[in-house]
Design a protein around this motif. Sequence first.
Motif, PDB file in Angstrom:
ATOM      1  N   ASN A 192       0.820  -1.205   0.000  1.00  0.00           N
ATOM      2  CA  ASN A 192       0.000   0.000   0.000  1.00  0.00           C
ATOM      3  C   ASN A 192       0.863   1.269   0.000  1.00  0.00           C
ATOM      4  OD1 ASN A 192      -2.441  -1.270  -0.145  1.00  0.00           O
ATOM      5  ND2 ASN A 192      -2.741  -1.370   2.082  1.00  0.00           N
ATOM      6  N   LYS A 193       2.006   1.218   0.687  1.00  0.00           N
ATOM      7  CA  LYS A 193       2.890   2.386   0.716  1.00  0.00           C
ATOM      8  C   LYS A 193       3.457   2.668  -0.676  1.00  0.00           C
ATOM      9  CE  LYS A 193       4.266   1.964   5.512  1.00  0.00           C
ATOM     10  NZ  LYS A 193       5.357   1.800   6.476  1.00  0.00           N
ATOM     11  N   LYS A 196       2.004   1.865  -3.525  1.00  0.00           N
ATOM     12  CA  LYS A 196       0.880   2.349  -4.328  1.00  0.00           C
ATOM     13  C   LYS A 196       0.598   3.827  -4.031  1.00  0.00           C
ATOM     14  CE  LYS A 196      -2.541  -0.473  -4.674  1.00  0.00           C
ATOM     15  NZ  LYS A 196      -3.785  -1.230  -4.417  1.00  0.00           N
ATOM     16  N   VAL A 197       0.629   4.208  -2.762  1.00  0.00           N
ATOM     17  CA  VAL A 197       0.405   5.600  -2.377  1.00  0.00           C
ATOM     18  C   VAL A 197       1.524   6.482  -2.936  1.00  0.00           C
ATOM     19  CG1 VAL A 197       0.330   7.182  -0.408  1.00  0.00           C
ATOM     20  CG2 VAL A 197      -0.956   5.049  -0.334  1.00  0.00           C
TER      21      VAL A 197
END
Length: 85
Positions: free
Chosen positions: A2-3, A5-6
């Motif tokens: 997720n990091k 992707k962010v």
Amino acid sequence: MNKVKVAFIAFAIFAGVGGAFGTTCVQCENSPQYIWTGAGYMRVGLYGEDWDCFVAGGICTYWIPDPIGQPNVYAPCHEGSWFPL
């Protein structure tokens, strides 16, 4: 995951905003201006010093966006009607 992707989304947003600001400058204002004479294009000089446009339909002046790669391609710059000062 997720990091990462962010981080990619943040980069895409910054690149989009930066690209939008990078393309808003009016390049034709700082380039030589030309008018269509009926037989070809004629260079007219500096906007506000040698000539001006008044509000009317049509294209007032043209400019050459790529003078090295396409020296004979002219694009509209100002709208209105051209007149000398």
